[in-house]
Write a protein that holds these residues in place. Structure first.
Motif, PDB file in Angstrom:
ATOM      1  N   LEU A  99     -30.853  34.044 -39.354  1.00  0.00           N
ATOM      2  CA  LEU A  99     -30.224  35.351 -39.164  1.00  0.00           C
ATOM      3  C   LEU A  99     -29.969  36.043 -40.494  1.00  0.00           C
ATOM      4  O   LEU A  99     -30.361  37.202 -40.695  1.00  0.00           O
ATOM      5  CB  LEU A  99     -28.910  35.188 -38.400  1.00  0.00           C
ATOM      6  N   THR A 100     -29.324  35.342 -41.425  1.00  0.00           N
ATOM      7  CA  THR A 100     -29.034  35.967 -42.722  1.00  0.00           C
ATOM      8  C   THR A 100     -30.316  36.199 -43.525  1.00  0.00           C
ATOM      9  O   THR A 100     -30.400  37.163 -44.295  1.00  0.00           O
ATOM     10  CB  THR A 100     -28.062  35.101 -43.546  1.00  0.00           C
ATOM     11  N   ALA A 101     -31.331  35.347 -43.322  1.00  0.00           N
ATOM     12  CA  ALA A 101     -32.596  35.538 -44.029  1.00  0.00           C
ATOM     13  C   ALA A 101     -33.289  36.814 -43.566  1.00  0.00           C
ATOM     14  O   ALA A 101     -33.767  37.616 -44.386  1.00  0.00           O
ATOM     15  CB  ALA A 101     -33.510  34.327 -43.808  1.00  0.00           C
ATOM     16  N   ILE A 102     -33.351  37.024 -42.254  1.00  0.00           N
ATOM     17  CA  ILE A 102     -33.990  38.229 -41.720  1.00  0.00           C
ATOM     18  C   ILE A 102     -33.190  39.471 -42.102  1.00  0.00           C
ATOM     19  O   ILE A 102     -33.750  40.499 -42.505  1.00  0.00           O
ATOM     20  CB  ILE A 102     -34.130  38.125 -40.186  1.00  0.00           C
ATOM     21  N   ALA A 103     -31.858  39.374 -41.984  1.00  0.00           N
ATOM     22  CA  ALA A 103     -31.018  40.510 -42.360  1.00  0.00           C
ATOM     23  C   ALA A 103     -31.154  40.820 -43.850  1.00  0.00           C
ATOM     24  O   ALA A 103     -31.219  41.985 -44.259  1.00  0.00           O
ATOM     25  CB  ALA A 103     -29.559  40.213 -42.009  1.00  0.00           C
ATOM     26  N   ALA A 104     -31.235  39.756 -44.674  1.00  0.00           N
ATOM     27  CA  ALA A 104     -31.412  39.956 -46.122  1.00  0.00           C
ATOM     28  C   ALA A 104     -32.766  40.584 -46.417  1.00  0.00           C
ATOM     29  O   ALA A 104     -32.883  41.460 -47.283  1.00  0.00           O
ATOM     30  CB  ALA A 104     -31.277  38.621 -46.854  1.00  0.00           C
TER      31      ALA A 104
END
Length: 257
Positions: free
Chosen positions: A195-200
């Motif tokens: 999740l944080t990877a895609i959002a980043a």
């Protein structure tokens, strides 16, 4: 200024190691209020920061067998599309303009307050769920609820970088009250990585990540998390969570007013 970033990364890492929460809830407001980083850049940089740190945490939990991958898949089924849609919305409305910056600022404040509620009332909420079997979801209803929660958290995390930690863990406790604290933590950290990877990645596309800032924050956070984890058992959890909740309430008030 670089030394200040390293020290800040160390302090946040130390708190995360001690309490298990507070990464995004502290880092994003810290960058915005103390260092004057724009809300959009603070969110984007913190998401990249979270992705890197949570990857290491997931590896550790995987070795310990404390990740429920079926729950991770359900959360990601809702969270990842929501993160992509939120990124597209930020792109469409203009992630870096002043009006969106104000919206992000208020979303950060709201997310911080949700974290405070999660910190203070997690135990009471769990007791309430366990008091009546009828309050617990099962089967298809539980699966659907998990996907919907993932979608809500995916949107919240993409906009404010906050929500995957204490808020996500508290909701998991309510949905899956039979899981141990270690399993809740491991599962919560594992789904937060993609999740944080895609959002980043979305914020990188929008141009709202400061890579030099990210590197200096990580330089301080890695030893901070390590020391915090080692010292966690020596410090009473109630005291730590109380201090963290008080700090976050002050941060939210400062963001709003």
């Amino acid at each position: 200024m670089t030394l200040s970033y390293v020290v800040s990364g160390f302090g946040v890492g130390l708190l995360v190691g001690l309490t298990g929460v507070g990464g995004g809830s502290l880092m994003t407001p810290l960058l915005t209020l103390l260092f004057g980083v724009s809300p959009s850049v603070a969110v984007g940089t913190d998401l990249a920061f979270a992705s890197a740190t949570k990857t290491a945490g997931t590896i550790a939990h995987r070795h310990r067998g404390t990740v429920h991958w079926d729950i991770v898949r359900r959360l990601c089924l809702g969270a990842l599309p929501a993160a992509l849609l939120a990124t597209i919305a930020l792109k469409y409305f203009g992630a870096l303009n002043q009006e969106i910056a104000h919206i992000i600022r208020f979303s950060i404040a709201g997310s911080v307050l949700l974290t405070v509620v999660a910190l203070l009332f997690r135990g009471k909420l769990l007791d309430w769920v366990l008091a009546s079997p009828g309050r617990q979801l099962h089967g298809a209803r539980l699966s659907i609820a998990t996907v919907l929660v993932g979608a809500i958290l995916g949107t919240l995390v993409t906009i404010s970088s906050i929500g995957a930690g204490a808020v996500g863990a508290t909701i998991l406790v309510l949905l899956y009250p039979r899981l141990t604290p270690a399993e809740i933590a491991g599962t919560d950290i594992a789904y937060a990585v993609p999740l944080t990877a895609i959002a980043a990645f979305g914020h990188w596309y929008l141009g709202s990540i400061d890579w030099q800032l990210l590197a200096t924050l990580l330089l301080g956070s890695v030893p901070g998390i390590t020391l915090g984890s080692l010292a966690a058992k020596a410090v009473p959890e109630k005291i730590l969570r109380g201090l963290l909740a008080t700090t976050l309430t002050g941060v939210a008030a400062k963001l709003v007013f």
